[in-house]
Design a protein around this motif. Structure first.
Motif, short mmCIF file in Angstrom:
data_model
loop_
_atom_site.label_atom_id
_atom_site.label_comp_id
_atom_site.label_asym_id
_atom_site.label_seq_id
_atom_site.Cartn_x
_atom_site.Cartn_y
_atom_site.Cartn_z
N VAL A 1 0.86 -1.18 0.00
CA VAL A 1 0.00 0.00 0.00
C VAL A 1 0.89 1.23 0.00
CG1 VAL A 1 -1.83 1.25 1.21
CG2 VAL A 1 -1.74 -1.25 1.33
N GLY A 2 0.57 2.21 -0.85
CA GLY A 2 1.43 3.37 -0.88
C GLY A 2 1.05 4.43 -1.89
N PRO A 3 1.92 5.43 -2.10
CA PRO A 3 1.64 6.51 -3.03
C PRO A 3 1.68 6.02 -4.47
CG PRO A 3 3.86 6.71 -2.19
CD PRO A 3 3.22 5.61 -1.42
N LEU A 4 0.96 6.71 -5.36
CA LEU A 4 0.96 6.33 -6.78
C LEU A 4 2.36 6.46 -7.37
CD1 LEU A 4 -2.30 8.10 -7.98
CD2 LEU A 4 -1.98 5.68 -7.45
N TYR A 5 3.11 7.43 -6.90
CA TYR A 5 4.49 7.65 -7.32
C TYR A 5 5.16 8.45 -6.21
CZ TYR A 5 2.53 12.18 -8.62
OH TYR A 5 1.87 13.38 -8.59
N GLU A 6 6.47 8.54 -6.25
CA GLU A 6 7.19 9.25 -5.21
C GLU A 6 6.78 10.72 -5.18
OE1 GLU A 6 11.72 9.09 -3.53
OE2 GLU A 6 11.47 9.65 -5.63
N GLY A 7 6.29 11.19 -4.05
CA GLY A 7 5.82 12.55 -3.91
C GLY A 7 4.33 12.71 -4.03
N SER A 8 3.63 11.66 -4.44
CA SER A 8 2.17 11.76 -4.61
C SER A 8 1.47 11.75 -3.25
CB SER A 8 1.67 10.58 -5.46
OG SER A 8 0.25 10.59 -5.52
N SER A 9 0.37 12.50 -3.18
CA SER A 9 -0.47 12.46 -1.98
C SER A 9 -1.63 11.50 -2.15
CB SER A 9 -1.02 13.88 -1.69
OG SER A 9 -1.76 14.36 -2.80
N HIS A 10 -1.69 10.83 -3.31
CA HIS A 10 -2.73 9.83 -3.58
C HIS A 10 -2.15 8.43 -3.31
CE1 HIS A 10 -5.66 12.38 -6.06
NE2 HIS A 10 -4.76 13.21 -5.56
N TYR A 11 -2.88 7.63 -2.56
CA TYR A 11 -2.41 6.32 -2.15
C TYR A 11 -3.32 5.23 -2.69
CZ TYR A 11 0.65 8.84 1.03
OH TYR A 11 1.60 9.68 1.54
N ALA A 12 -2.75 4.04 -2.89
CA ALA A 12 -3.52 2.93 -3.44
C ALA A 12 -2.86 1.63 -3.01
CB ALA A 12 -3.60 3.02 -4.96
N ALA A 13 -3.58 0.52 -3.23
CA ALA A 13 -3.05 -0.83 -2.96
C ALA A 13 -2.53 -1.43 -4.26
CB ALA A 13 -4.14 -1.70 -2.37
N PHE A 14 -1.43 -2.16 -4.15
CA PHE A 14 -0.79 -2.80 -5.29
C PHE A 14 -0.42 -4.23 -4.92
CE2 PHE A 14 0.20 1.69 -5.31
CZ PHE A 14 -0.04 2.09 -6.62
N PRO A 15 -0.36 -5.14 -5.89
CA PRO A 15 0.18 -6.48 -5.60
C PRO A 15 1.68 -6.39 -5.34
CG PRO A 15 -0.21 -6.24 -7.95
CD PRO A 15 -0.79 -5.02 -7.29
N SER A 16 2.17 -7.19 -4.42
CA SER A 16 3.59 -7.24 -4.10
C SER A 16 4.12 -8.62 -4.49
CB SER A 16 3.80 -6.99 -2.60
OG SER A 16 5.17 -7.12 -2.25
N LEU A 17 5.03 -8.66 -5.43
CA LEU A 17 5.60 -9.91 -5.92
C LEU A 17 7.10 -9.95 -5.65
CD1 LEU A 17 3.80 -10.07 -9.40
CD2 LEU A 17 3.08 -11.12 -7.24
N LYS A 18 7.61 -11.15 -5.36
CA LYS A 18 9.04 -11.29 -5.08
C LYS A 18 9.56 -12.59 -5.66
CE LYS A 18 12.52 -10.82 -1.45
NZ LYS A 18 12.76 -10.41 -0.06
N LEU A 19 10.70 -12.50 -6.32
CA LEU A 19 11.40 -13.66 -6.87
C LEU A 19 12.89 -13.40 -6.76
CD1 LEU A 19 11.62 -16.32 -8.48
CD2 LEU A 19 11.44 -14.94 -10.57
N LYS A 20 13.61 -14.36 -6.20
CA LYS A 20 15.05 -14.19 -6.04
C LYS A 20 15.75 -15.53 -6.18
CE LYS A 20 18.53 -12.16 -2.95
NZ LYS A 20 18.75 -11.45 -1.66
N ALA A 21 16.74 -15.59 -7.06
CA ALA A 21 17.56 -16.78 -7.25
C ALA A 21 19.02 -16.40 -7.05
CB ALA A 21 17.36 -17.36 -8.65
N VAL A 22 19.73 -17.14 -6.20
CA VAL A 22 21.12 -16.84 -5.87
C VAL A 22 21.99 -18.04 -6.24
CG1 VAL A 22 22.74 -16.19 -4.06
CG2 VAL A 22 20.38 -15.36 -3.97
#
Length: 280
Positions: free
Chosen positions: A48-69
């Protein structure tokens, strides 16, 4: 970089959190990641966060993570991660290190996709195409953490707002730490500042004459310089040997010309995420 509904309560606490993080880095021993064996981690959740850095508008987004080492004896360590990109840590330089980086700049759409649909706050700004990023990182591993400097530049020039944007580039410098709070809990923190060239500032905070004519924003042409100071805090709970939960908070404070942009609704913002992870 997603946030927690308005950020008024963060205007002063962000400074307290930053000071506390630096104090912890001085008094607590760091925890080194176990990267001696190959691994693959996948996961996802909600941010959950701003639409872009500096925006006062907030929204929910999917959070995805993939990491191979993939650690090797002679060629260093190779890492592929989403959304971070590709990383090659060169061998034989400890406690110093150098990594080659390939990242991804997703650009920006004038209609931003969220879990609730599309947000039209930037309608009329036009779309900024995505591009690959190339760069490098130099770091110094200390008992209390890792100092780093990394720079990334767009692999191609782009057009935005009816004008030739050129190649965007930015530089980050800061400290990263990881503290084992218990046998199953680990606290990660990263504090860094970001410098952007004029093209990167224009892509993020500028408004061209064409964009000003199509939107309610005034024309604005920021100069290159310091863009923001950012603090990331993350907590990982190793629920089972292969299963973990992680949550975190990211706060930032805009500085320089980024603060005065007509696109900037909040000079201080924050984001939060929660993910479930599975490690092979």
């Amino acid at each position: 970089m997603t946030a927690i509904g308005g950020s008024t309560f963060l205007k002063h606490p962000v400074m307290l959190i930053t000071g506390a993080t630096l104090a912890l880095a001085m008094v607590l021993p760091a925890h080194a990641d176990d990267s001696s064996e190959p691994s693959v981690t996948v996961g996802g959740g909600l941010a959950v966060g701003p639409l872009y850095e500096g925006s006062s508008h907030y929204a929910a987004f999917p959070s995805l993570k993939l990491k191979a080492v993939l650690p090797t004896n002679d060629w260093g360590t190779f890492t592929a991660a989403f959304p971070d990109g590709l990383r090659w840590d060169l061998p034989g330089l400890s406690p110093f290190g150098v990594a080659l980086l390939i990242g991804y700049d997703q650009g920006r759409k004038e209609r931003i996709h969220t879990l609730d649909g599309r947000d039209d706050y930037l309608r009329g700004m036009g779309n900024l195409d995505s591009t690959a990023l190339v760069g490098a990182e130099a770091y110094w591993i200390l008992p209390a953490g890792r100092l780093f400097v990394r720079g990334l530049q767009a692999s191609q020039s782009r057009n935005y707002g009816g004008e030739h944007l050129g190649r965007t580039a930015y530089l980050e410098a800061g400290v990263a730490t990881a503290y084992p709070l218990s046998s199953t809990l680990t606290l990660d923190s990263t504090l860094y500042g970001t410098w952007s060239n004029e093209n990167d500032m224009m892509a993020r905070f500028g408004v061209t004459a064409q964009q000003a004519a199509r939107t309610r924003f005034d024309e604005y042409r920021p100069s290159g310089g310091m863009r923001d100071v950012t603090l990331k805090l993350g907590l990982t709970w190793q629920w089972q040997p292969q299963l973990a939960l992680e949550g975190g908070l990211k706060t930032y404070a805009l500085v320089g010309d980024a603060r005065n942009s007509p696109l900037t609704g909040e000079k201080v913002g924050a984001g939060a995420y929660l993910n479930a992870l599975y490690r092979f």
